[in-house]
Design an enzyme around this catalytic site. Structure first.
Site, short mmCIF file in Angstrom:
data_model
loop_
_atom_site.label_atom_id
_atom_site.label_comp_id
_atom_site.label_asym_id
_atom_site.label_seq_id
_atom_site.Cartn_x
_atom_site.Cartn_y
_atom_site.Cartn_z
N ASP A 68 30.97 -42.76 -75.52
CA ASP A 68 32.15 -41.98 -75.87
C ASP A 68 31.73 -40.65 -76.51
O ASP A 68 31.03 -40.64 -77.52
CB ASP A 68 32.99 -42.79 -76.86
CG ASP A 68 34.31 -42.12 -77.16
OD1 ASP A 68 35.06 -41.89 -76.19
OD2 ASP A 68 34.58 -41.80 -78.32
N THR A 101 36.83 -36.27 -74.00
CA THR A 101 36.04 -35.54 -75.00
C THR A 101 34.74 -35.01 -74.40
O THR A 101 34.35 -33.88 -74.66
CB THR A 101 35.72 -36.41 -76.23
OG1 THR A 101 35.08 -37.60 -75.80
CG2 THR A 101 36.97 -36.77 -76.99
N THR A 102 34.08 -35.85 -73.60
CA THR A 102 32.80 -35.42 -73.02
C THR A 102 33.03 -34.21 -72.12
O THR A 102 32.31 -33.21 -72.21
CB THR A 102 32.17 -36.58 -72.22
OG1 THR A 102 32.23 -37.75 -73.03
CG2 THR A 102 30.74 -36.30 -71.87
N ASP A 397 40.75 -45.31 -76.18
CA ASP A 397 40.89 -44.27 -75.16
C ASP A 397 41.96 -44.66 -74.14
O ASP A 397 42.82 -43.86 -73.79
CB ASP A 397 39.56 -44.07 -74.41
CG ASP A 397 38.60 -43.16 -75.17
OD1 ASP A 397 38.76 -43.05 -76.40
OD2 ASP A 397 37.70 -42.57 -74.55
N1 ATP Z 1 34.77 -43.72 -59.73
C1 ATP Z 1 34.69 -42.45 -60.12
N2 ATP Z 1 34.16 -41.51 -59.31
C2 ATP Z 1 34.06 -40.25 -59.70
N3 ATP Z 1 34.43 -39.80 -60.90
C3 ATP Z 1 34.98 -40.66 -61.74
C4 ATP Z 1 35.14 -42.04 -61.41
N4 ATP Z 1 35.70 -42.65 -62.48
C5 ATP Z 1 35.87 -41.69 -63.42
N5 ATP Z 1 35.46 -40.51 -62.99
C6 ATP Z 1 35.44 -39.22 -63.68
O1 ATP Z 1 34.64 -39.31 -64.85
C7 ATP Z 1 35.12 -38.39 -65.81
C8 ATP Z 1 35.35 -39.07 -67.14
O2 ATP Z 1 34.13 -39.51 -67.66
P1 ATP Z 1 34.00 -40.02 -69.15
O3 ATP Z 1 35.10 -40.97 -69.46
O4 ATP Z 1 32.61 -40.47 -69.34
O5 ATP Z 1 34.17 -38.72 -70.00
P2 ATP Z 1 35.45 -38.09 -70.69
O6 ATP Z 1 36.68 -38.83 -70.31
O7 ATP Z 1 35.40 -36.64 -70.42
O8 ATP Z 1 35.12 -38.28 -72.24
P3 ATP Z 1 35.25 -39.59 -73.17
O9 ATP Z 1 35.73 -40.71 -72.32
O10 ATP Z 1 33.86 -39.78 -73.67
O11 ATP Z 1 36.21 -39.19 -74.21
C9 ATP Z 1 36.42 -37.82 -65.28
O12 ATP Z 1 36.20 -36.55 -64.77
C10 ATP Z 1 36.79 -38.81 -64.17
O13 ATP Z 1 37.54 -38.20 -63.15
MG MG Z 2 36.89 -40.96 -70.53
#
Ligand code: ATP
Ligand code: MG
Length: 553
Positions: A68, A101-102, A397
């Site tokens: 996260d 957030t990331t 989340d």
């Molecule tokens: N199966 C998938 N294929 C491609 N991209 C995906 C898939 N599942 C999720 N994503 C993408 O991954 C990203 C989210 O990644 P992640 O949850 O690690 O980071 P975040 O939501 O930006 O931050 P955090 O969850 O740490 O607050 C989004 O851009 C989402 O569209």
């Molecule tokens: Mg996320």
């Protein structure tokens, strides 16, 4: 330091305290941007379902394992002031949207990286900031345009969004199962008012207990307290409960003063103890008189009072958390009473059942069938403490994502499709711009593409091929073309069931742009030297900036 003004004779005029650090102009910008880039770099590898997790060890040796973004940055205890501003981005994103957030930090880092390239070409930061503002507006407009409205009558999309959010976490193996629980919990507490829904994630209580496995996580209709019943003689279960919520202790208050009592005969001791007992009896009698059969007390309960209550078949719980008391008040319709003299039948809350159950090695108290049904608890189970903690963050989340969607029922597909679509729109927009801002708009587009690049890198596929394929497919009008990281191929992400709330994506653009602009605007960093006095605790203050490489030494 060369930047200090000097008098004609070459004697420097010191206007800062000795030991202070100052860096100005390009130097200051370069240092800040470098620090922010390093911070962004540190979360890059954890983006998306194929991202890696981080193990963070704090100064006490406690270990956190997470992917996260906000947690990683929080635990890293960053000290550089510009680096700290990126941590703020993660916090804002987390508070406003709960997810993303990331992404927000990666885009902010990339916006700064690109801005530096432009300043090296002698483009003034204010022009870049203006360009970025226009680009952000255009990007938001594009998002609104492509977003798909969803009908909340079916919970399909809520579940898809919750699943997507948990798909990039350690708990992803159970994402479908957990998403079901999250959506059910949120729908349970959502309130419909004049056609729109209102939800508060605080109405969903999350408790965790180590033991069993993630698939034993459950949703309870009511409130679960991580507390056992105080006395073994009390019943373990009562139905049709009238609950007294007390913010007063059931103990004899010790006086502030040190008083001595001279006792001269055994009778006096007897009388003294008798007096204490009578006082406690009085207290419990007041509770009994109100008609309560369960007491939840925020403070302590004396052994003698426990005994009196147990003799009357009353269940009592002590030292409940303030937040739990508030939740109980809302759920049971009871009032928190702070003086026993005031308690009356009207203050009591109602629940169908109170029961103590053994969960793992501990006992927890379940309060079910509350007067206000809009009170639910998710009880997380997992094999280790680290897993329950990460599950709690992931569920947080997902709860936020569902809340966002209930409040603004519009979604976009994920896998960098919206970022690529925004980038495409920005490039076209840049062509129509006359001034130098157009360069800033173009690099904004590239910064958005860093999400696709990072997802590809983390999936172990070549980002260059992916980006060119994505660019051309978006150019041809394939709005939802994105990278599916499990297969590593470009595809229509709306068909891959990867959906995210529009509001999360909008907030990413806003938070990233704000932070980047704020850092770009700084051209002078003045840090006071270390004060002689108590040493700053580790992680506290920015007095020690002299110790950071590049802080204008
Ligand atoms: N199966 C998938 N294929 C491609 N991209 C995906 C898939 N599942 C999720 N994503 C993408 O991954 C990203 C989210 O990644 P992640 O949850 O690690 O980071 P975040 O939501 O930006 O931050 P955090 O969850 O740490 O607050 C989004 O851009 C989402 O569209
Ligand atoms: Mg996320």
């Amino acid at each position: 330091m060369s930047s200090f003004p000097t008098q004609a004779g070459g004697v420097p005029i010191l206007f800062l305290k000795e030991g202070s650090n100052r860096s100005r102009g390009k130097d200051a910008q370069h240092n800040n941007i470098t620090a922010a880039k390093v911070v962004a770099e540190s979360v890059r590898s954890s983006l998306g379902p194929k991202g890696m997790d981080k193990m963070l060890v704090d100064s006490f040796g406690d270990v956190t394992i997470t992917s996260d973004g906000r947690t990683i940055l929080d635990e890293m205890d960053i000290q550089h002031p510009a680096g700290k501003m990126l941590v703020e981005v993660a916090k804002t994103q987390d508070n406003e949207a709960g997810d993303g957030t990331t992404s927000a930090v990666i885009i902010a880092g990339e916006l700064l990286n690109k801005a530096e390239e432009l300043t090296n070409k002698n483009i003034h930061p204010t022009i870049i900031i203006d360009g970025y503002r226009m680009a952000a507006e255009k990007a938001l407009e594009t998002l609104e345009k492509i977003a798909i409205p969803v009908d909340l009558k079916s919970s399909d999309y809520l579940k898809k969004a919750a699943t997507t959010s948990m798909g990039s976490k350690i708990v992803s193996e159970y994402k479908e199962f957990l998403a079901d629980i999250v959506v059910k919990a949120m729908l349970e507490v959502a309130e419909k008012k004049d056609g729109t829904y209102k939800v508060d994630i605080d109405d969903v209580k999350v408790e965790k207990k180590t033991g069993e496995s993630l698939k034993d996580t459950s949703l309870i209709n009511g409130i679960v307290l991580d507390k056992e019943i105080v006395h073994s003689g009390m019943p373990k279960r009562i139905e049709k409960v009238k609950i007294a919520l007390l913010d007063a202790s059931l103990e004899i208050e010790k006086t502030e003063l040190d008083a001595k009592i001279n006792i001269e005969s055994p009778d006096q001791i007897e009388a003294f103890l008798q007096q204490e007992e009578t006082m406690l009896k009085d207290m419990t009698d007041k509770i009994l008189a109100s008609g309560a059969n369960v007491v939840v007390c925020q403070k302590g309960i004396d052994d003698m009072a426990q005994h009196f209550l147990s003799r009357k078949g009353i269940i009592a719980i002590r030292r409940a958390k303030k937040s739990d008391m508030e939740k109980l008040a809302k759920a049971t319709g009871g009032k928190i009473v702070s003086s026993l003299n005031d308690i009356s039948a009207a203050d009591l809350g109602y629940a169908a059942l109170v029961e103590e159950r053994r969960i793992g090695d501990d006992k927890m108290t379940f309060i079910e069938g509350c007067k206000n049904p809009k009170a639910v608890t998710i009880l997380i189970r997992a094999g280790s403490q680290r897993m329950t903690a990460e599950a709690e963050r992931s569920i947080h989340d997902a709860l936020c994502v569902v809340r966002d969607l209930i409040q603004e029922p519009k979604i976009v597909a994920g896998g960098s499709a919206p970022e690529m679509e925004m980038a495409n729109a920005l490039r076209k927009f840049a062509e129509t711009m006359p001034g130098r801002e157009q360069l800033a708009v173009k690099v904004f587009a590239e910064a958005l593409e860093s999400i696709a690049v990072t997802l590809a890198e983390n999936a172990g596929v070549d980002p260059i091929n992916i980006i060119s394929e994505l660019r051309s497919r978006h150019e041809k009008g394939e709005t939802w073309a994105g990278i599916e990281v499990i297969t590593g191929k470009v595809q229509d992400m709306s068909k891959a069931d990867i959906f995210e709330p529009l509001s999360v994506k909008k907030q990413i653009i806003k938070s990233a742009n704000e932070a980047a602009s704020m850092i770009l605007k700084i051209d002078d960093v003045i840090a006071s030297g270390k004060t002689k006095g108590p040493p700053t605790p580790p992680g506290g203050g920015m007095g020690g900036m002299g110790g950071y490489p590049g802080m204008g030494e």
